[in-house]
Design a protein around this motif. Structure first.
Motif, PDB file in Angstrom:
ATOM      1  N   ARG A 149       0.878  -1.185   0.000  1.00  0.00           N
ATOM      2  CA  ARG A 149       0.000   0.000   0.000  1.00  0.00           C
ATOM      3  C   ARG A 149       0.912   1.230   0.000  1.00  0.00           C
ATOM      4  O   ARG A 149       0.911   2.016   0.961  1.00  0.00           O
ATOM      5  CB  ARG A 149      -0.860  -0.052   1.268  1.00  0.00           C
ATOM      6  N   PRO A 150       1.676   1.412  -1.082  1.00  0.00           N
ATOM      7  CA  PRO A 150       2.790   2.362  -1.053  1.00  0.00           C
ATOM      8  C   PRO A 150       2.335   3.813  -1.006  1.00  0.00           C
ATOM      9  O   PRO A 150       1.296   4.180  -1.572  1.00  0.00           O
ATOM     10  CB  PRO A 150       3.521   2.075  -2.367  1.00  0.00           C
ATOM     11  N   LEU A 151       3.143   4.636  -0.363  1.00  0.00           N
ATOM     12  CA  LEU A 151       2.903   6.083  -0.346  1.00  0.00           C
ATOM     13  C   LEU A 151       4.190   6.783   0.046  1.00  0.00           C
ATOM     14  O   LEU A 151       5.156   6.161   0.465  1.00  0.00           O
ATOM     15  CB  LEU A 151       1.744   6.452   0.583  1.00  0.00           C
ATOM     16  N   VAL A 152       4.168   8.097  -0.096  1.00  0.00           N
ATOM     17  CA  VAL A 152       5.307   8.927   0.305  1.00  0.00           C
ATOM     18  C   VAL A 152       4.813   9.932   1.340  1.00  0.00           C
ATOM     19  O   VAL A 152       3.965  10.782   1.032  1.00  0.00           O
ATOM     20  CB  VAL A 152       5.914   9.672  -0.906  1.00  0.00           C
ATOM     21  N   PHE A 153       5.311   9.790   2.564  1.00  0.00           N
ATOM     22  CA  PHE A 153       4.971  10.765   3.605  1.00  0.00           C
ATOM     23  C   PHE A 153       5.776  12.034   3.354  1.00  0.00           C
ATOM     24  O   PHE A 153       6.997  11.979   3.187  1.00  0.00           O
ATOM     25  CB  PHE A 153       5.332  10.227   4.991  1.00  0.00           C
ATOM     26  N   ASP A 154       5.085  13.175   3.325  1.00  0.00           N
ATOM     27  CA  ASP A 154       5.769  14.451   3.149  1.00  0.00           C
ATOM     28  C   ASP A 154       5.902  15.102   4.532  1.00  0.00           C
ATOM     29  O   ASP A 154       5.237  14.702   5.488  1.00  0.00           O
ATOM     30  CB  ASP A 154       4.939  15.323   2.193  1.00  0.00           C
ATOM     31  N   GLU A 174      -1.132   6.090  10.449  1.00  0.00           N
ATOM     32  CA  GLU A 174      -0.157   6.246   9.366  1.00  0.00           C
ATOM     33  C   GLU A 174       0.373   4.884   8.927  1.00  0.00           C
ATOM     34  O   GLU A 174       0.538   4.622   7.726  1.00  0.00           O
ATOM     35  CB  GLU A 174       0.988   7.143   9.824  1.00  0.00           C
ATOM     36  N   ASN A 176      -1.159   1.986   9.178  1.00  0.00           N
ATOM     37  CA  ASN A 176      -2.230   1.269   8.463  1.00  0.00           C
ATOM     38  C   ASN A 176      -2.445   1.822   7.055  1.00  0.00           C
ATOM     39  O   ASN A 176      -2.695   1.047   6.121  1.00  0.00           O
ATOM     40  CB  ASN A 176      -3.531   1.342   9.253  1.00  0.00           C
ATOM     41  N   ALA A 177      -2.355   3.130   6.905  1.00  0.00           N
ATOM     42  CA  ALA A 177      -2.546   3.733   5.575  1.00  0.00           C
ATOM     43  C   ALA A 177      -1.492   3.238   4.591  1.00  0.00           C
ATOM     44  O   ALA A 177      -1.713   3.214   3.387  1.00  0.00           O
ATOM     45  CB  ALA A 177      -2.501   5.251   5.668  1.00  0.00           C
TER      46      ALA A 177
ATOM     47  N   PRO B 150       0.732  16.438   5.007  1.00  0.00           N
ATOM     48  CA  PRO B 150       0.741  16.118   3.579  1.00  0.00           C
ATOM     49  C   PRO B 150       1.413  14.789   3.257  1.00  0.00           C
ATOM     50  O   PRO B 150       2.365  14.373   3.937  1.00  0.00           O
ATOM     51  CB  PRO B 150       1.537  17.274   2.973  1.00  0.00           C
ATOM     52  N   VAL B 152       1.731  11.747  -0.364  1.00  0.00           N
ATOM     53  CA  VAL B 152       1.356  11.357  -1.713  1.00  0.00           C
ATOM     54  C   VAL B 152       1.003   9.874  -1.703  1.00  0.00           C
ATOM     55  O   VAL B 152       1.855   9.027  -1.415  1.00  0.00           O
ATOM     56  CB  VAL B 152       2.502  11.616  -2.715  1.00  0.00           C
ATOM     57  N   ASP B 154       0.474   6.480  -3.376  1.00  0.00           N
ATOM     58  CA  ASP B 154       0.913   5.844  -4.615  1.00  0.00           C
ATOM     59  C   ASP B 154      -0.056   4.703  -4.926  1.00  0.00           C
ATOM     60  O   ASP B 154      -0.831   4.285  -4.065  1.00  0.00           O
ATOM     61  CB  ASP B 154       2.336   5.315  -4.419  1.00  0.00           C
ATOM     62  N   ALA B 177      -4.212   9.560   8.359  1.00  0.00           N
ATOM     63  CA  ALA B 177      -2.766   9.680   8.111  1.00  0.00           C
ATOM     64  C   ALA B 177      -2.446  10.959   7.354  1.00  0.00           C
ATOM     65  O   ALA B 177      -1.337  11.481   7.461  1.00  0.00           O
ATOM     66  CB  ALA B 177      -2.263   8.471   7.331  1.00  0.00           C
TER      67      ALA B 177
END
Lengths: 192, 192
Positions: A149-154, A174, A176-177, B150, B152, B154, B177
């Protein structure tokens, strides 16, 4: 490729001032270490307290030691909704204007007037690790999670200095997301 | 700048097959509309059921209508932990091999053998909106959230066709999150 660190997921917990520990557990009481945390000198205590909000409560929330100058209750936004409080996302120790809450221990209760926060996600690094990663204390970076469940935390804060070692701290929402588990590797990405 | 859509945050809910609705509410029962959802033809029903997991349960989880070919229970990973089930992150309708769970209604209960999922985050777009955004049905994009927290996302799925209109669907963990509220604008970012 960015510098890699392991994730450490924080469930709801609290840090207590010496005065609030005395109020909740009795005068002269000292915390008992349950287990060491990854950050040097920090530990999960055997002791737990109940957190009572206007709408809901959590029984047996773990205390992290050692005691600190100010009591700080760290919860997720999911927890905040259940308790009925509206804490801001804040850096540890920056408690001005944050909501209070009621804490209940075996020897008494305290109503803290402030100190409830949703922790700002951050990366701990020793000075040597920060040098290797090419980042500095208080720098804001991104952290990429390459999971199912990939993402980039800014806007991730670097906290570096003596008493820190490599670890990416997020809360349960965070984690879990991003379908992130304790110990999963994530990658620091410097901002443009 | 990317195409902007509003966020729609899904709390735990379920869709029922006609057979399971009959088992839970009685033969010939029809759902009562509580309110329309943003996606055309979809609505939140007045009716609710209890979801019983091996470890915990949730009372009064809302049914979304109309009925579907298969019953589908959509929960967050936070909910999954409380229930004691381990659902995968899945696209709606792809239920093969997902965990079952027990549902209890006023007229009876059913043990579904599969159908419990954590919904794969996705963007609904009408064909005209997809054309304007420069994306196609089933395309994988990123979605940027420019909030106080913030990040992103993916691997976000585009779902476009008749019966869809612009909306970014995430669950409560993902919303928390990113400190995202219903109706907040987010931005579609095409993948390189």
């Amino acid at each position: 490729m960015g510098y890699k660190v392991e994730a450490g997921i924080s469930n709801k917990h609290l840090h207590l001032s010496a005065a609030d520990l005395a109020a909740l557990y009795g005068e002269g009481y000292e915390l008992t270490k349950f287990k060491d945390l990854k950050q040097p000198g920090q530990y999960a205590a055997e002791e737990k307290v109940d957190i009572i909000g206007p709408k809901g409560e959590f029984k047996g929330v773990r205390i992290l030691g050692p005691t600190r100058p100010e009591t700080q209750v760290e919860i997720s936004l999911t927890d905040a909704r259940a308790l009925g409080v509206k804490p801001p996302v804040r850096e540890s120790g920056k408690l001005e204007g944050t909501p209070g809450i009621k804490l209940v221990g075996p020897a008494g209760s305290v109503d803290i007037s402030e100190g409830t926060i949703v922790a700002l996600r951050h990366v701990h690094l020793s000075p040597a690790q920060a040098a290797e990663a090419g980042v500095a204390d208080k720098e804001i970076v991104r952290v990429a999670v390459n999971s199912g469940r990939p993402l980039v935390f800014d806007e991730v804060l670097i906290r570096s200095g003596d008493g820190h070692t490599a670890e990416f701290h997020v809360d349960t929402d965070e984690a879990n997301a991003a379908a992130l588990s304790n110990g999963d590797e994530v990658e620091i990405v410097k901002k443009g």
